[in-house]
Design a protein around this motif. Structure first.
Motif, PDB file in Angstrom:
ATOM      1  N   ALA A 112       0.871  -1.179   0.000  1.00  0.00           N
ATOM      2  CA  ALA A 112       0.000   0.000   0.000  1.00  0.00           C
ATOM      3  C   ALA A 112       0.904   1.224   0.000  1.00  0.00           C
ATOM      4  CB  ALA A 112      -0.892   0.008   1.229  1.00  0.00           C
ATOM      5  N   VAL A 113       0.518   2.226  -0.772  1.00  0.00           N
ATOM      6  CA  VAL A 113       1.293   3.465  -0.886  1.00  0.00           C
ATOM      7  C   VAL A 113       0.345   4.629  -0.649  1.00  0.00           C
ATOM      8  CG1 VAL A 113       2.705   4.893  -2.417  1.00  0.00           C
ATOM      9  CG2 VAL A 113       2.816   2.400  -2.597  1.00  0.00           C
ATOM     10  N   GLY A 114       0.809   5.596   0.142  1.00  0.00           N
ATOM     11  CA  GLY A 114      -0.039   6.744   0.402  1.00  0.00           C
ATOM     12  C   GLY A 114       0.744   8.001   0.715  1.00  0.00           C
ATOM     13  N   ASP A 115       0.036   9.117   0.692  1.00  0.00           N
ATOM     14  CA  ASP A 115       0.571  10.430   1.043  1.00  0.00           C
ATOM     15  C   ASP A 115      -0.139  10.944   2.275  1.00  0.00           C
ATOM     16  OD1 ASP A 115       2.523  10.962  -0.863  1.00  0.00           O
ATOM     17  OD2 ASP A 115       1.089  11.767  -2.298  1.00  0.00           O
ATOM     18  N   VAL A 116       0.603  11.682   3.099  1.00  0.00           N
ATOM     19  CA  VAL A 116       0.049  12.274   4.319  1.00  0.00           C
ATOM     20  C   VAL A 116       0.456  13.748   4.359  1.00  0.00           C
ATOM     21  CG1 VAL A 116      -0.038  12.165   6.837  1.00  0.00           C
ATOM     22  CG2 VAL A 116       0.365  10.072   5.522  1.00  0.00           C
TER      23      VAL A 116
END
Length: 139
Positions: A112-116
């Motif tokens: 899983a890849v995400g931005d915060v």
């Protein structure tokens, strides 16, 4: 992917699996496309100069994306961070909680890849931005 764990279930999971830090965090908002998490800033989160420390902001980003992932895949305690890059852009405003908004960019079977984006409460300007990758264990 649809939400399978709601706000209350995520907070209960955090309290059960990570009781040492659970009281520091609260899920503010959970939508199909994002999760917003609050860090309840306390004296122990500050560095000299009265600002929130970098390790504390990393923890907020890490916990926020972890719960965003679990909100989609269910309670998988052994999902782990495999990569993180964080940019500290400005000093958080003194005396304010921090809010982290997570957007999952990819949610696969294994990664899983995400931005915060992290902001001081009440401010539109981000104080930090993080990109994280998580490994999801086989089920």
């Amino acid at each position: 992917m649809a939400v399978v764990m709601g706000r209350d279930a995520l907070e209960a999971f955090l309290a059960q699996e990570f009781p040492q830090v659970a009281a520091d965090f609260a899920v503010e908002e959970l939508r199909e496309d994002a999760l917003v998490m609050r860090l309840k800033v306390a004296e122990r989160h500050l560095r000299p100069g009265g600002t929130v420390s970098g390790p504390t902001m990393f923890a907020l980003a890490d916990v926020a994306i972890y719960l965003a992932i679990l909100s989609r895949i269910g309670p998988v305690a052994l999902a782990v961070t495999t990569n993180c890059s964080i940019d500290f852009m400005r000093k958080p405003e003194a005396g304010r909680d921090l809010l982290a908004e997570v957007r999952l960019l990819k949610l696969g079977r294994v990664l899983a890849v995400g931005d915060v984006l992290i902001r001081s409460e009440g401010s539109p300007d981000p104080v930090a931005r993080a990109g994280l990758t998580y490994a999801i264990p086989p089920r």
